[in-house]
Design a protein around this motif. Sequence first.
Motif, short mmCIF file in Angstrom:
data_model
loop_
_atom_site.label_atom_id
_atom_site.label_comp_id
_atom_site.label_asym_id
_atom_site.label_seq_id
_atom_site.Cartn_x
_atom_site.Cartn_y
_atom_site.Cartn_z
N GLY A 110 68.74 -11.96 63.18
CA GLY A 110 68.99 -12.96 64.04
C GLY A 110 69.01 -12.59 65.63
O GLY A 110 68.96 -13.41 66.35
N ALA A 111 68.45 -11.51 65.74
CA ALA A 111 68.50 -10.99 66.91
C ALA A 111 66.86 -10.95 67.73
O ALA A 111 66.85 -9.93 68.55
CB ALA A 111 68.91 -9.56 67.15
N GLY A 112 66.25 -12.12 67.40
CA GLY A 112 65.04 -12.32 68.32
C GLY A 112 63.88 -11.43 67.95
O GLY A 112 63.01 -11.21 68.79
N VAL A 113 63.83 -10.81 66.90
CA VAL A 113 62.92 -9.72 66.48
C VAL A 113 61.55 -10.71 65.92
O VAL A 113 60.37 -10.41 66.19
CB VAL A 113 63.39 -8.77 65.19
CG1 VAL A 113 62.23 -8.13 64.75
CG2 VAL A 113 64.56 -7.99 65.65
N LEU A 114 62.13 -11.79 65.16
CA LEU A 114 60.90 -12.63 64.53
C LEU A 114 60.22 -13.50 65.60
O LEU A 114 61.02 -14.10 66.46
CB LEU A 114 61.27 -13.48 63.29
CG LEU A 114 60.27 -14.05 62.55
CD1 LEU A 114 59.37 -13.04 61.71
CD2 LEU A 114 60.89 -14.93 61.51
N ARG A 115 58.64 -13.51 65.32
CA ARG A 115 57.83 -14.25 66.37
C ARG A 115 56.89 -15.33 65.47
O ARG A 115 55.85 -14.93 65.42
CB ARG A 115 57.19 -13.66 67.36
CG ARG A 115 58.30 -13.01 68.51
CD ARG A 115 57.61 -12.12 69.42
NE ARG A 115 58.45 -11.76 70.52
CZ ARG A 115 59.44 -11.27 70.45
NH1 ARG A 115 60.10 -10.85 69.27
NH2 ARG A 115 60.50 -11.02 71.47
N PRO A 116 57.56 -16.23 64.74
CA PRO A 116 56.75 -16.92 63.91
C PRO A 116 55.83 -18.14 64.44
O PRO A 116 56.20 -18.32 65.78
CB PRO A 116 57.75 -17.59 62.96
CG PRO A 116 59.13 -17.80 63.83
CD PRO A 116 59.13 -16.68 64.62
N TRP A 137 65.72 -16.61 67.81
CA TRP A 137 67.06 -15.89 67.98
C TRP A 137 68.23 -16.86 67.14
O TRP A 137 68.06 -18.03 67.50
CB TRP A 137 67.73 -15.87 69.53
CG TRP A 137 68.94 -14.99 69.40
CD1 TRP A 137 69.96 -15.43 68.98
CD2 TRP A 137 69.03 -13.81 69.89
NE1 TRP A 137 71.08 -14.42 69.25
CE2 TRP A 137 70.26 -13.24 69.67
CE3 TRP A 137 68.21 -12.64 70.36
CZ2 TRP A 137 70.90 -12.01 70.14
CZ3 TRP A 137 68.51 -11.57 70.70
CH2 TRP A 137 70.00 -11.33 70.53
N VAL A 138 68.65 -16.52 66.00
CA VAL A 138 69.87 -16.84 65.33
C VAL A 138 71.04 -17.04 66.04
O VAL A 138 71.29 -15.92 66.18
CB VAL A 138 69.82 -16.52 63.73
CG1 VAL A 138 70.85 -17.59 63.11
CG2 VAL A 138 68.45 -16.55 63.19
N GLU A 139 71.48 -18.21 66.39
CA GLU A 139 72.81 -18.32 67.06
C GLU A 139 74.11 -17.68 66.21
O GLU A 139 73.98 -18.32 65.20
CB GLU A 139 73.16 -19.89 67.70
CG GLU A 139 72.36 -20.13 69.03
CD GLU A 139 72.46 -21.32 69.66
OE1 GLU A 139 73.67 -22.05 69.08
OE2 GLU A 139 71.84 -21.64 70.69
N ASN A 140 74.99 -17.08 66.84
CA ASN A 140 76.33 -16.61 66.03
C ASN A 140 76.06 -16.16 64.62
O ASN A 140 76.94 -16.18 63.75
CB ASN A 140 76.98 -17.80 65.83
CG ASN A 140 77.43 -18.48 67.37
OD1 ASN A 140 77.70 -17.75 68.38
ND2 ASN A 140 77.19 -19.68 67.41
N MET A 141 74.96 -15.43 64.13
CA MET A 141 74.55 -14.86 62.91
C MET A 141 73.68 -14.07 63.04
O MET A 141 72.65 -13.93 63.97
CB MET A 141 73.93 -16.01 61.97
CG MET A 141 74.96 -17.34 61.53
SD MET A 141 74.13 -18.29 60.80
CE MET A 141 73.55 -17.45 59.10
N PRO A 142 74.11 -12.62 62.50
CA PRO A 142 73.26 -11.48 62.34
C PRO A 142 72.05 -11.60 61.56
O PRO A 142 70.92 -10.97 61.94
CB PRO A 142 73.99 -10.23 61.95
CG PRO A 142 75.05 -10.84 61.11
CD PRO A 142 75.28 -12.40 61.73
#
Length: 196
Positions: A110-116, A137-142
Amino acid sequence: MDVAELLEVASLLVPEEAATENDITVRDIWDYLVHDEWEIALGLLEELGDARSLPLAFWEQLAEAAEQLRLERSATWCHWRCSEIRNGVIRADLTLGPAAEARRTTPISGAGVLRPMWDIGLFSPTGGRAVSIAGLWVENMPMLEPGGRATVRLVPLTPSHWTHVQPGQQITMHEDRAVAGTAVILEVCRPAGAMT
């Protein structure tokens, strides 16, 4: 600058009337700074920044302070917010394909690692579908599990590709040719070039 100075500079960029959900103001944060409670001050400044639009310099100061304090998640979030200001941000309701139907069988960070890649309705010069890349970035979830649903924040790699995107529009996420998920746009915030 040391941590205290970075946090002091950041706090000066917050309007005096700003308050968190718990009515914490900049004056309250100064009390934490005076007592060298930097992690608490940093967290509260992040809350204030998340509640309103603040300049790029604010997030840059917080990112540097978080790095000095070795608070990796906070530093990552503050750098992410800098990217949102520079490139714009699209908030969307994303549903990933279930593991049985999609190639992805593991959760996404959830922390902005993926760039699809995203199909946002663009076409290539030959007339075929084109995709555009945006960080996620996934809000409020790891983590977001396959088949899961969450509100996400997308930062376009090339903001000019995303100028036509509007709330209510459906877009598809791709990690390869197959559809990895579908999202409905909730909010579009254009790059804030004037906010420096």
